[in-house]
Design a protein around this motif. Structure first.
Motif, PDB file in Angstrom:
ATOM      1  N   SER A   1     -56.229   1.791  33.440  1.00  0.00           N
ATOM      2  CA  SER A   1     -57.169   2.789  33.947  1.00  0.00           C
ATOM      3  C   SER A   1     -56.404   3.938  34.595  1.00  0.00           C
ATOM      4  O   SER A   1     -55.220   3.821  34.908  1.00  0.00           O
ATOM      5  CB  SER A   1     -58.141   2.168  34.958  1.00  0.00           C
ATOM      6  N   VAL A   2     -57.106   5.047  34.806  1.00  0.00           N
ATOM      7  CA  VAL A   2     -56.533   6.229  35.452  1.00  0.00           C
ATOM      8  C   VAL A   2     -57.357   6.527  36.697  1.00  0.00           C
ATOM      9  O   VAL A   2     -58.590   6.569  36.637  1.00  0.00           O
ATOM     10  CB  VAL A   2     -56.558   7.447  34.503  1.00  0.00           C
ATOM     11  N   ARG A   3     -56.673   6.743  37.813  1.00  0.00           N
ATOM     12  CA  ARG A   3     -57.344   7.076  39.069  1.00  0.00           C
ATOM     13  C   ARG A   3     -57.110   8.545  39.412  1.00  0.00           C
ATOM     14  O   ARG A   3     -56.075   9.115  39.079  1.00  0.00           O
ATOM     15  CB  ARG A   3     -56.841   6.199  40.223  1.00  0.00           C
TER      16      ARG A   3
ATOM     17  N   GLN B   1     -60.467   7.344  43.054  1.00  0.00           N
ATOM     18  CA  GLN B   1     -61.505   6.661  42.294  1.00  0.00           C
ATOM     19  C   GLN B   1     -61.085   6.571  40.825  1.00  0.00           C
ATOM     20  O   GLN B   1     -60.368   7.436  40.316  1.00  0.00           O
ATOM     21  CB  GLN B   1     -62.836   7.406  42.415  1.00  0.00           C
ATOM     22  N   ILE B   2     -61.547   5.504  40.141  1.00  0.00           N
ATOM     23  CA  ILE B   2     -61.234   5.345  38.723  1.00  0.00           C
ATOM     24  C   ILE B   2     -61.993   6.393  37.920  1.00  0.00           C
ATOM     25  O   ILE B   2     -63.211   6.501  38.016  1.00  0.00           O
ATOM     26  CB  ILE B   2     -61.593   3.933  38.238  1.00  0.00           C
ATOM     27  N   VAL B   3     -61.247   7.171  37.151  1.00  0.00           N
ATOM     28  CA  VAL B   3     -61.834   8.236  36.342  1.00  0.00           C
ATOM     29  C   VAL B   3     -62.032   7.792  34.902  1.00  0.00           C
ATOM     30  O   VAL B   3     -63.006   8.159  34.258  1.00  0.00           O
ATOM     31  CB  VAL B   3     -60.926   9.494  36.389  1.00  0.00           C
ATOM     32  N   HIS B   4     -61.109   6.973  34.415  1.00  0.00           N
ATOM     33  CA  HIS B   4     -61.190   6.530  33.024  1.00  0.00           C
ATOM     34  C   HIS B   4     -60.570   5.147  32.910  1.00  0.00           C
ATOM     35  O   HIS B   4     -59.562   4.859  33.553  1.00  0.00           O
ATOM     36  CB  HIS B   4     -60.462   7.515  32.103  1.00  0.00           C
TER      37      HIS B   4
ATOM     38  N   MET C   1     -49.756  10.581  20.745  1.00  0.00           N
ATOM     39  CA  MET C   1     -51.071  11.156  21.008  1.00  0.00           C
ATOM     40  C   MET C   1     -50.995  12.092  22.204  1.00  0.00           C
ATOM     41  O   MET C   1     -50.368  11.770  23.223  1.00  0.00           O
ATOM     42  CB  MET C   1     -52.090  10.042  21.282  1.00  0.00           C
ATOM     43  N   PRO C   2     -51.621  13.250  22.140  1.00  0.00           N
ATOM     44  CA  PRO C   2     -51.552  14.206  23.253  1.00  0.00           C
ATOM     45  C   PRO C   2     -52.385  13.749  24.447  1.00  0.00           C
ATOM     46  O   PRO C   2     -53.324  12.974  24.309  1.00  0.00           O
ATOM     47  CB  PRO C   2     -52.143  15.475  22.632  1.00  0.00           C
ATOM     48  N   HIS C   3     -51.994  14.216  25.619  1.00  0.00           N
ATOM     49  CA  HIS C   3     -52.770  13.927  26.816  1.00  0.00           C
ATOM     50  C   HIS C   3     -54.091  14.695  26.773  1.00  0.00           C
ATOM     51  O   HIS C   3     -54.181  15.789  26.243  1.00  0.00           O
ATOM     52  CB  HIS C   3     -51.980  14.350  28.059  1.00  0.00           C
ATOM     53  N   ARG C   4     -55.097  14.098  27.399  1.00  0.00           N
ATOM     54  CA  ARG C   4     -56.375  14.779  27.557  1.00  0.00           C
ATOM     55  C   ARG C   4     -56.593  15.042  29.037  1.00  0.00           C
ATOM     56  O   ARG C   4     -55.941  14.459  29.891  1.00  0.00           O
ATOM     57  CB  ARG C   4     -57.521  13.930  27.000  1.00  0.00           C
ATOM     58  N   HIS C   5     -57.530  15.912  29.330  1.00  0.00           N
ATOM     59  CA  HIS C   5     -57.879  16.215  30.711  1.00  0.00           C
ATOM     60  C   HIS C   5     -59.385  16.076  30.891  1.00  0.00           C
ATOM     61  O   HIS C   5     -60.164  16.335  29.967  1.00  0.00           O
ATOM     62  CB  HIS C   5     -57.442  17.637  31.091  1.00  0.00           C
TER      63      HIS C   5
ATOM     64  N   LYS D   1     -55.345  14.342  34.387  1.00  0.00           N
ATOM     65  CA  LYS D   1     -54.733  14.158  33.079  1.00  0.00           C
ATOM     66  C   LYS D   1     -54.863  12.698  32.658  1.00  0.00           C
ATOM     67  O   LYS D   1     -54.555  11.794  33.433  1.00  0.00           O
ATOM     68  CB  LYS D   1     -53.261  14.572  33.101  1.00  0.00           C
ATOM     69  N   ILE D   2     -55.331  12.463  31.429  1.00  0.00           N
ATOM     70  CA  ILE D   2     -55.507  11.111  30.915  1.00  0.00           C
ATOM     71  C   ILE D   2     -54.499  10.872  29.808  1.00  0.00           C
ATOM     72  O   ILE D   2     -54.651  11.393  28.694  1.00  0.00           O
ATOM     73  CB  ILE D   2     -56.938  10.890  30.404  1.00  0.00           C
ATOM     74  N   PRO D   3     -53.463  10.091  30.066  1.00  0.00           N
ATOM     75  CA  PRO D   3     -52.472   9.790  29.030  1.00  0.00           C
ATOM     76  C   PRO D   3     -52.991   8.680  28.115  1.00  0.00           C
ATOM     77  O   PRO D   3     -54.025   8.057  28.408  1.00  0.00           O
ATOM     78  CB  PRO D   3     -51.268   9.305  29.845  1.00  0.00           C
TER      79      PRO D   3
END
Length: 209
Positions: free
Chosen positions: A31-33, A39-42, A7-11, A22-24
């Motif tokens: 989670s992604v900071r 801060q937690i973004v996703h 799956m491709p990365h999103r931003h 960048k959200i892998p």
């Protein structure tokens, strides 16, 4: 899995500092900071099912209805007795000319919770069933905007403080409405953990692709 790895990365933009992040592909619970503000973004939900979120949202709607039907308390002072519920407080504030406060109480204690619980129930049902009716994306946006204005736990705490103050000048008897408000507060707090708008957006996007 191999499919997940391909799956491709999103931003996305960090909501706190607007940094591009960048959200892998994530595993459940990860989670992604933001690399700048930390801060937690996703965050990906630990749950595969949206049934708990849907059940909590529907229960919240029922408790919200009951909280606006049954009185919260019965206040007596100098021989005068008054039954109080949420909508009564709004009406009294309007009658006394405090219409900005009345509108704020109506929005935060009635309208915003109704929109939040109803929106989550709708989106969670769509995610669970695989359907995507028109307007689902706008409902997700509505949930994001009204979530911070749904202040039922704050209202419950305010009721408890008000009773302590009122008890100094009269007698206060609790009624069933306070039970529904407390149940509604618990539903609201639990729903914040059970439902993740970003995860729901991903599921809806995958089902529509």
């Amino acid at each position: 899995s191999p499919r997940t790895a391909e799956m491709p990365h999103r931003h996305t933009d960090c909501p706190h500092c607007a940094t591009r992040v960048k959200i892998p592909p994530l595993r459940k619970g990860e989670s992604v900071r933001c690399r700048v503000c930390r801060q937690i973004v996703h965050r990906r939900s630990r749950l595969d099912s949206f049934q708990p979120a849907c059940a909590l949202a529907l229960a919240g709607l029922v408790f919200l209805l009951l909280a606006n039907v049954d009185p919260i308390m019965l206040f007596s002072v100098a021989g005068n007795t008054q039954s109080n519920d949420i909508i009564t407080g709004v009406i009294v504030l309007f009658g006394q000319g405090y219409w900005p406060i009345a509108l704020l109480v109506f929005f935060c204690a009635i309208l915003a919770p109704a929109l939040y619980f109803g929106g989550v129930a709708f989106v969670a049902a769509c995610c669970e069933s695989g359907l995507r009716p028109p307007g689902t994306r706008y409902v997700l946006g509505l949930i994001h905007h009204v979530e911070s204005w749904s202040l039922v736990p704050v209202f419950a705490a305010a009721c408890l403080v008000a009773v302590v103050k009122l008890d100094l000048i009269g007698s206060v008897d609790w009624h069933a409405g306070i039970v529904w408000i407390l149940c509604l507060s618990l539903c609201s707090l639990a729903l914040g953990s059970a439902f993740n708008p970003e995860t729901a957006a991903e599921v809806l996007r995958d089902k529509s692709s």
